[in-house]
Design a protein around this motif. Structure first.
Motif, mmCIF file in Angstrom:
data_model
loop_
_atom_site.group_PDB
_atom_site.id
_atom_site.type_symbol
_atom_site.label_atom_id
_atom_site.label_comp_id
_atom_site.label_asym_id
_atom_site.label_seq_id
_atom_site.Cartn_x
_atom_site.Cartn_y
_atom_site.Cartn_z
ATOM 1 N N ARG A 143 14.614 -15.871 -9.117
ATOM 2 C CA ARG A 143 13.594 -15.513 -10.112
ATOM 3 C C ARG A 143 12.543 -14.563 -9.565
ATOM 4 O O ARG A 143 11.565 -14.265 -10.246
ATOM 5 C CB ARG A 143 12.917 -16.789 -10.636
ATOM 6 N N VAL A 144 12.684 -14.103 -8.342
ATOM 7 C CA VAL A 144 11.830 -13.030 -7.837
ATOM 8 C C VAL A 144 12.242 -11.747 -8.555
ATOM 9 O O VAL A 144 13.430 -11.407 -8.570
ATOM 10 C CB VAL A 144 11.985 -12.881 -6.315
ATOM 11 N N PRO A 145 11.308 -11.022 -9.172
ATOM 12 C CA PRO A 145 11.708 -9.825 -9.908
ATOM 13 C C PRO A 145 12.567 -8.854 -9.106
ATOM 14 O O PRO A 145 13.520 -8.273 -9.647
ATOM 15 C CB PRO A 145 10.364 -9.203 -10.296
ATOM 16 N N ALA A 146 12.275 -8.676 -7.819
ATOM 17 C CA ALA A 146 13.035 -7.714 -7.018
ATOM 18 C C ALA A 146 14.477 -8.144 -6.813
ATOM 19 O O ALA A 146 15.388 -7.305 -6.822
ATOM 20 C CB ALA A 146 12.352 -7.506 -5.668
ATOM 21 N N THR A 147 14.741 -9.443 -6.624
ATOM 22 C CA THR A 147 16.119 -9.884 -6.442
ATOM 23 C C THR A 147 16.896 -9.798 -7.754
ATOM 24 O O THR A 147 18.081 -9.448 -7.760
ATOM 25 C CB THR A 147 16.190 -11.315 -5.879
ATOM 26 N N ALA A 148 16.219 -10.093 -8.870
ATOM 27 C CA ALA A 148 16.880 -9.952 -10.171
ATOM 28 C C ALA A 148 17.193 -8.489 -10.454
ATOM 29 O O ALA A 148 18.252 -8.163 -11.001
ATOM 30 C CB ALA A 148 16.000 -10.535 -11.273
ATOM 31 N N ALA A 293 18.231 -3.214 -0.250
ATOM 32 C CA ALA A 293 17.683 -4.115 0.753
ATOM 33 C C ALA A 293 16.439 -4.796 0.206
ATOM 34 O O ALA A 293 15.666 -4.208 -0.555
ATOM 35 C CB ALA A 293 17.356 -3.356 2.037
ATOM 36 N N PHE A 294 16.227 -6.063 0.643
ATOM 37 C CA PHE A 294 15.091 -6.866 0.181
ATOM 38 C C PHE A 294 14.588 -7.723 1.326
ATOM 39 O O PHE A 294 15.361 -8.184 2.164
ATOM 40 C CB PHE A 294 15.527 -7.768 -0.981
ATOM 41 N N ASP A 295 13.270 -7.961 1.348
ATOM 42 C CA ASP A 295 12.634 -8.838 2.326
ATOM 43 C C ASP A 295 11.619 -9.699 1.591
ATOM 44 O O ASP A 295 10.676 -9.172 0.993
ATOM 45 C CB ASP A 295 11.939 -7.999 3.406
ATOM 46 N N LEU A 296 11.791 -11.023 1.631
ATOM 47 C CA LEU A 296 10.908 -11.929 0.897
ATOM 48 C C LEU A 296 9.456 -11.812 1.358
ATOM 49 O O LEU A 296 8.540 -12.076 0.571
ATOM 50 C CB LEU A 296 11.404 -13.369 1.067
ATOM 51 N N LEU A 304 16.186 1.030 -2.143
ATOM 52 C CA LEU A 304 17.429 1.509 -2.741
ATOM 53 C C LEU A 304 17.823 2.838 -2.119
ATOM 54 O O LEU A 304 17.003 3.753 -2.004
ATOM 55 C CB LEU A 304 17.270 1.676 -4.253
ATOM 56 N N TYR A 305 19.067 2.939 -1.716
ATOM 57 C CA TYR A 305 19.639 4.184 -1.198
ATOM 58 C C TYR A 305 20.872 4.513 -2.015
ATOM 59 O O TYR A 305 21.730 3.643 -2.242
ATOM 60 C CB TYR A 305 20.038 4.021 0.275
ATOM 61 N N THR A 306 20.948 5.755 -2.493
ATOM 62 C CA THR A 306 22.135 6.187 -3.215
ATOM 63 C C THR A 306 22.574 7.555 -2.710
ATOM 64 O O THR A 306 21.745 8.429 -2.432
ATOM 65 C CB THR A 306 21.894 6.278 -4.738
ATOM 66 N N THR A 307 23.875 7.757 -2.591
ATOM 67 C CA THR A 307 24.404 9.031 -2.108
ATOM 68 C C THR A 307 24.178 10.153 -3.115
ATOM 69 O O THR A 307 24.255 11.331 -2.755
ATOM 70 C CB THR A 307 25.905 8.907 -1.817
ATOM 71 N N SER A 308 23.853 9.803 -4.365
ATOM 72 C CA SER A 308 23.634 10.833 -5.386
ATOM 73 C C SER A 308 22.396 11.676 -5.104
ATOM 74 O O SER A 308 22.220 12.743 -5.702
ATOM 75 C CB SER A 308 23.500 10.180 -6.767
ATOM 76 N N ASP A 309 21.537 11.221 -4.185
ATOM 77 C CA ASP A 309 20.350 12.005 -3.832
ATOM 78 C C ASP A 309 20.676 13.187 -2.938
ATOM 79 O O ASP A 309 19.795 13.995 -2.618
ATOM 80 C CB ASP A 309 19.316 11.110 -3.135
ATOM 81 N N GLY A 310 21.926 13.315 -2.509
ATOM 82 C CA GLY A 310 22.372 14.469 -1.758
ATOM 83 C C GLY A 310 21.658 14.634 -0.429
ATOM 84 O O GLY A 310 21.478 13.682 0.336
ATOM 85 N N ALA A 311 21.204 15.850 -0.150
ATOM 86 C CA ALA A 311 20.586 16.157 1.137
ATOM 87 C C ALA A 311 19.293 15.392 1.359
ATOM 88 O O ALA A 311 18.844 15.234 2.501
ATOM 89 C CB ALA A 311 20.324 17.652 1.243
ATOM 90 N N PHE A 315 16.620 5.673 2.052
ATOM 91 C CA PHE A 315 16.100 4.526 1.322
ATOM 92 C C PHE A 315 14.764 4.878 0.675
ATOM 93 O O PHE A 315 13.886 5.453 1.315
ATOM 94 C CB PHE A 315 15.907 3.331 2.270
ATOM 95 N N ARG A 316 14.628 4.536 -0.595
ATOM 96 C CA ARG A 316 13.349 4.716 -1.269
ATOM 97 C C ARG A 316 12.819 3.358 -1.736
ATOM 98 O O ARG A 316 13.586 2.461 -2.052
ATOM 99 C CB ARG A 316 13.470 5.672 -2.452
ATOM 100 N N ARG A 317 11.508 3.241 -1.735
ATOM 101 C CA ARG A 317 10.843 2.000 -2.084
ATOM 102 C C ARG A 317 10.610 1.925 -3.584
ATOM 103 O O ARG A 317 10.060 2.838 -4.179
ATOM 104 C CB ARG A 317 9.509 1.916 -1.337
ATOM 105 N N ILE A 318 11.032 0.818 -4.177
ATOM 106 C CA ILE A 318 10.736 0.539 -5.581
ATOM 107 C C ILE A 318 9.711 -0.579 -5.616
ATOM 108 O O ILE A 318 9.955 -1.665 -5.084
ATOM 109 C CB ILE A 318 12.000 0.117 -6.351
ATOM 110 N N LEU A 319 8.561 -0.339 -6.202
ATOM 111 C CA LEU A 319 7.572 -1.394 -6.398
ATOM 112 C C LEU A 319 7.931 -2.105 -7.693
ATOM 113 O O LEU A 319 7.785 -1.548 -8.785
ATOM 114 C CB LEU A 319 6.164 -0.804 -6.467
ATOM 115 N N VAL A 320 8.402 -3.340 -7.580
ATOM 116 C CA VAL A 320 8.992 -4.035 -8.732
ATOM 117 C C VAL A 320 7.881 -4.785 -9.480
ATOM 118 O O VAL A 320 7.792 -6.015 -9.443
ATOM 119 C CB VAL A 320 10.116 -4.976 -8.278
#
Length: 400
Positions: A143-148, A293-296, A304-311, A315-320
């Motif tokens: 029920r942590v928003p980031a894990t959901a 990746a997540f850390d309690l 979040l890291y995605t290969t679609s970001d190209g060059a 990892f980018r930080r999402i503030l959930v």
């Protein structure tokens, strides 16, 4: 055998009022004030063995009355749901009796101490569900928003097919050899040590966020401190030990590897001996197109890291904390983070909503049984020299 009467209020009895009882009470008190619940919550009674202490707990935690006999409370017509916050050696007896009496059940993790107990609980829950009486196990970190959000992103294909999962739950409250002996160090009561206490969480978390069950494991358990000061004995200065010491009968650390049903692999570490780590539940899921990746200890953030970001990939930080994120919209403005206690309120929201809708809440006792089977296989694997063992019978998927 009775079934719950239709009522505008869900009348709750909580058994146990220690650490988890306080956390659950926070959830029951707070959820109705932030979520539009389909049923009112009536915190009817808290149950403990000592009358005076139970009454103090009721006054402090917000329960209308106190009781000392959980069997009598389960049979009461004015109770609809039993919330079990006792040590795990009593979970099976209480939960099965409650379900047979027509009461919904919320049970803390791990579901039980043995696979046999967990199987009996899951069977009782399945039979009760046919009468629209439901049971849920309290894996609150779902029920942590980031894990959901992590689960939602993986399900949407953001990181592609899952290849690897790495999960660890690190604490240090037992690192000192003079930390006192408690019920959590007694196998008869706790079932296991770090494996059940912490490992249950990361097993459920990996299965939850990936949507895949663990099908086989290889494990290694260690107990580093085999005797500890008995509570109440005279304890000297740090490092000097106590006058009386008792045996530790559970593991201090658990390391294990698992194979996921979809073909991926997972590694797990659970320990209460990791110096400097207070409540470090971490996971990283690597896929064919990215990773999450997540850390309690930074529970409002997701990486979040995605290969679609190209060059510019990295990892980018999402503030959930945005209203669109799971659970977050009910709480504070964007950027105002939530804490550990909010997961218990979010849990109440989901449980009450499912009961009102006549639907099985998640995680179910079947999910709890799957976790119990994994824990049991890890323990047996360690005893067999870290042999690979299959999880049988295997639940093919994990409920959301």
């Amino acid at each position: 055998m009775t079934t719950p009467r239709a009522a505008k209020a869900l009348r709750v009895a909580m058994i146990g009022y220690g650490f988890m009882g306080a956390a659950h009470s926070q959830g029951w008190r707070t959820a109705p004030r932030f979520f539009d619940l389909p049923l009112e919550v009536d915190m009817a009674v808290v149950v403990g063995r000592d009358r005076e202490q139970a009454e103090k707990a009721a006054a402090k935690l917000g329960w209308r009355e106190a009781a000392t006999d959980w069997r009598e409370v389960i049979e009461r017509e004015d109770i609809d749901l039993i919330d079990i916050c006792t040590p795990s050696d009593s979970h099976a007896e209480i939960a099965i009796a409650a379900l047979r009496a027509g009461k919904h059940v919320l049970c803390e993790k791990p579901l039980a101490n043995t696979v046999g107990e967990a199987e009996a609980m899951a069977e009782a829950a399945a039979e009760a569900a046919e009468r629209r009486v439901f049971a849920m196990v309290g894996f609150t970190y779902r029920r942590v928003p980031a894990t959901a959000l992590a689960r939602d992103l993986i399900a949407a294909g953001e990181i592609g097919a899952v290849r690897q999962a790495r999960a660890a739950y690190l604490q240090d409250w037992l690192a000192s050899e003079d930390a006192p002996l408690t019920w959590r160090l007694d196998k008869r009561i706790a079932g296991s040590g770090a494996l059940g206490d912490l490992g249950a969480h990361i097993v459920d978390m990996v299965q939850y966020v990936t949507g895949e069950s663990i099908e086989s494991v290889s494990g290694l358990l260690r107990t580093f401190v085999t005797e500890r000061p008995v509570l109440g004995s005279s304890v000297g200065l740090p490092g000097t030990g106590g006058a009386e010491r008792g045996p530790v009968t559970v593991d201090d650390a658990a390391l294990f590897t698992g194979a996921l049903i979809g073909g991926g692999v997972a590694t797990f570490e659970a320990t209460r001996m990791a110096m400097g780590r207070k409540n470090g539940l971490r996971f990283e899921i690597s896929g064919t197109e990215g990773a999450i990746a997540f850390d309690l200890e930074r529970l409002n953030e997701l990486e979040l890291y995605t290969t679609s970001d190209g060059a510019n990939a990295g990892f980018r930080r999402i503030l959930v904390t945005e209203p669109e994120h799971p659970y977050a919209g009910a709480w504070w403005p964007a950027g105002h983070g939530l804490g550990y206690e909010h997961g218990f309120s979010n849990q109440v929201r989901d449980l009450v909503g499912a009961i009102a809708a006549g639907k099985q809440p998640a995680p179910s006792f079947a999910d709890g049984l799957q976790v119990q089977r994994v824990l049991d296989a890890v323990e047996r694997s360690s005893e067999a020299g870290s042999a690979w063992l299959d999880i049988h019978p295997l639940e093919r998927s994990v409920t959301s």
